[in-house]
Design a protein around this motif. Structure first.
Motif, short mmCIF file in Angstrom:
data_model
loop_
_atom_site.label_atom_id
_atom_site.label_comp_id
_atom_site.label_asym_id
_atom_site.label_seq_id
_atom_site.Cartn_x
_atom_site.Cartn_y
_atom_site.Cartn_z
N TYR A 111 0.79 -1.17 -0.38
CA TYR A 111 -0.22 -0.33 0.01
C TYR A 111 0.93 0.91 -0.51
N GLN A 112 0.39 2.20 -1.08
CA GLN A 112 1.26 3.30 -0.61
C GLN A 112 0.61 4.43 -0.19
N ARG A 267 10.41 -5.55 -1.76
CA ARG A 267 10.96 -4.25 -2.32
C ARG A 267 9.39 -3.18 -2.74
N ASN A 268 9.46 -2.27 -2.66
CA ASN A 268 8.06 -1.44 -3.18
C ASN A 268 7.12 -1.26 -1.96
N GLU A 532 -6.99 1.07 0.54
CA GLU A 532 -6.70 1.54 -0.64
C GLU A 532 -6.45 1.97 -1.73
N GLY A 533 -7.17 1.35 -2.93
CA GLY A 533 -8.25 1.55 -3.57
C GLY A 533 -9.27 2.71 -3.86
N LYS A 557 -0.71 12.46 -5.28
CA LYS A 557 0.42 11.53 -5.44
C LYS A 557 0.17 10.93 -5.73
N LEU A 558 0.23 10.62 -7.07
CA LEU A 558 -0.48 8.99 -7.12
C LEU A 558 0.88 7.47 -7.48
N TRP A 559 0.64 6.57 -7.40
CA TRP A 559 1.74 5.48 -7.37
C TRP A 559 1.47 4.65 -8.89
N PRO A 560 2.21 4.23 -9.51
CA PRO A 560 2.53 3.94 -10.30
C PRO A 560 1.91 1.69 -10.39
N HIS A 561 1.84 0.66 -11.05
CA HIS A 561 1.91 0.04 -10.38
C HIS A 561 3.89 -1.08 -10.51
N VAL A 562 3.96 -1.21 -9.77
CA VAL A 562 5.34 -1.87 -9.75
C VAL A 562 5.11 -3.27 -10.66
#
Length: 588
Positions: A111-112, A267-268, A532-533, A557-562
């Motif tokens: 989750y970001q 990671r991530n 998170e969604g 801020k948004l985060w792309p899928h890694v």
């Protein structure tokens, strides 16, 4: 005694709220939270947000910090499915009511958006605000007949250390010896191969092929498959997203597997562990501080209001018709409107004029919802049941749970809650409400609350040998479940990512210039109906308003899928193969 207890609780809650409000004011003035000088809104800055769950509160948060005047209308309770609540169970000697919840909170390390929001919510004594109220659950336990299997939920030292405790090692070795021979090596290879196919698939194939494929078909389950392989696929699907494997989107399931694998590899995750939860009741540790902070940002909260309709004039939303608890209606005008309610509620407030202006919104009606709802068991023992989350892999109702008290370090359950009889809280999610139980022989949907509790507790204690049926003191079922004498209804169903559903899920932007959508059912990078969604959905709606209004404020801020970087070359190759109409190189 009741009156004095109530008064004392009110004073305590008031004092806590005052402390948090003071912290919010101090943090805001000192620049410790929020976005500082980025407050910039146009003259048309009045926003109405319909819905006070995570999506609605996030929308309000992002816009209020940028100078917009936000009013949030909520029918029932702030926090939506993420909230906790006071139960009606016995209370004595000035304690607080035992806490209930829609279902246990689970904050994966990948989750970001939610962690970022938490860091911007002040909390007394916490350098990083509410974020510092997160604590890790180091292991994952599979409860089964015989011996349980407890494994580290990652490769960090505390996760491995918790799992290699002697009492868990002995059970795990016995449990593995019992379960692994039942699953042929060929099936394990099949499952590993299918994940590898997805991990090496390009984005276009993920949408164009795997989004269109059920997880059952993707995993190559057939009527002749090994029963244990069928159980594995079924358990993964139903406990993770409350979906049946024959309808669940392969893209959604495999994306979450990719997220977890990255997290397990550290990671991530910005240093977070794979599995995290709050160190106390959700409202006390998150929702109430959030509300107080937003009030300090001049957000107006209106509780007990039902939005009857959004009214169009001149090609835009002119107003919202709202009804209060007494049935009185009024009309609320604003410049911008955001619906942050569940998909099945969107159609209740959209008029024919709205559907005529944006016919694509009608697709929301085609989204599939199901139930994943929680029950709390209050027990008279504080013996550790498992260090982290538990999955009852043989339970017909696909139960998952967490022992709360061991992680609530600021609290002592018997000292602080209820009448002192309960020493621990086992919070359990029921993911399958359609399959008959073992004791009651009925599906959960057809059980009275008492029968739901009896059957769930039977399934818990049948395989989890660290707790007995006689340990139960009280239970609390989510109040969204309503029993009419013959069947249940659910005020809080969950949107299920079924195969081919991506095209029916809207973005935050509609064809109506001042109407926006926020919610976990909207298209998002996280691609799952979760907190998170919902948080990402709220950010998308806020950013859309910033664009439409001409605001000069910075975007949320948004985060792309890694993805897994080691497969970048194979994913690039797969993009070429996809364009040429060829299968994935490893899809056999």
């Amino acid at each position: 005694m009741v009156e004095s207890d109530l008064s004392r609780r009110t004073v305590l809650k008031g004092a806590a709220a005052g402390s948090i409000a003071l912290a919010a004011a101090t943090a805001t003035s000192s620049g410790l939270v929020g976005i500082g000088p980025a407050r910039s809104a146009p003259a048309q800055n009045r926003v109405v947000v319909v819905g006070g769950g995570v999506a609605g509160l996030t929308t309000a948060h992002e816009l209020a910090e940028r100078g917009f005047k936000v009013t949030v209308f909520e029918k029932r309770a702030w926090g939506g499915k993420a909230r906790s609540m006071d139960s009606a169970l016995p209370v004595a000697d000035g304690r607080r009511p035992l806490p209930g919840e829609h279902g246990f909170r689970f904050f994966p390390g990948y989750y970001q958006a939610v962690p970022d929001t938490m860091k911007r919510i002040p909390f007394p004594g916490n350098a990083n605000g509410v974020y510092d109220n997160l604590t890790s659950a180091p292991t994952l336990t599979a409860a089964q007949s015989g011996a349980d299997i407890t494994l580290p939920f990652g490769i960090q030292p505390d996760q491995i250390g918790a799992a290699i405790d002697l009492k868990w090692i002995i059970k795990t070795l016995a449990g593995a010896a019992q379960w692994i021979p039942k699953l042929p090596y060929s099936d394990l290879l099949t499952f590993a191969n299918r994940l590898f196919v997805y991990f090496t698939s390009c984005d276009a194939r993920r949408i164009g092929q795997w989004e269109q494929t059920s997880f059952l078909d993707f995993a190559k389950v057939t009527p002749n498959s090994n029963p244990q392989y069928m159980l594995l696929i079924s358990t993964l699907t139903r406990t993770l997203v409350a979906a049946k494997e024959e309808i669940a989107s392969s893209r959604t399931m495999c994306t979450q597997a990719e997220n977890f694998l990255l997290n397990i590899l550290n990671r991530n995750n910005d240093g977070r562990e794979t599995d995290n939860l709050l160190n106390g009741p959700t409202n006390e540790r998150w929702i109430d501080p959030w509300m107080n902070y937003l009030k300090s940002q001049n957000v107006d909260f209106q509780l007990g209001f039902t939005i009857q309709s959004l009214n169009m004039e001149g090609g835009k939303i002119k107003s919202a018709t709202v009804q209060d608890q007494n049935g009185a209606t009024s009309t609320i005008e604003a410049d911008w409107f955001v619906t942050a309610v569940a998909p099945e509620q969107v159609s209740n407030i959209c008029t024919p004029d709205i559907y005529n202006a944006d016919p694509g919104l009608a697709k929301i009606k085609d989204l599939f919802v199901d139930w994943m709802t929680g029950i709390q068991f209050f027990v008279n023992t504080d013996k550790q049941l498992a260090p982290g989350h538990i999955g009852w892999i043989e339970s017909p109702w696909r139960l998952t749970g967490i022992q709360q008290g061991q992680h609530w370090k600021p609290y002592n359950i018997s000292r602080d809650f209820g009448d002192g009889k309960a020493k621990e809280i086992l919070s359990v999610d029921i993911s399958d409400w359609h399959t008959p139980g073992e004791l009651i022989k009925k599906a959960a949907k057809d059980c009275s609350p008492e029968e739901v509790a009896r059957e769930s507790w039977h399934q818990v204690t049948k395989t989890l040998d660290t707790v007995k049926e006689s340990d139960l003191v009280y239970w609390h079922l989510d109040p969204g479940i309503k029993w009419d004498g013959s069947a249940n209804t659910n005020d809080d169903p969950l949107m299920i990512n079924t195969a081919k559903s991506w095209g029916n899920r809207p973005t935050s932007v509609t064809k109506i210039p001042n109407l926006f959508l926020a919610g976990d059912f909207c298209q998002s990078n996280i691609d799952l109906a979760t907190m998170e969604g919902a948080c990402e959905g709220g950010r998308n709606a806020a950013n859309a308003i910033l664009d439409a209004s001409g605001s000069t404020a910075s975007k949320a801020k948004l985060w792309p899928h890694v993805t897994i970087s080691e497969f970048d070359g194979l994913r690039a190759l797969d993009e070429t193969r996809w364009r040429n109409g060829q299968k994935n190189l490893f899809d056999n």
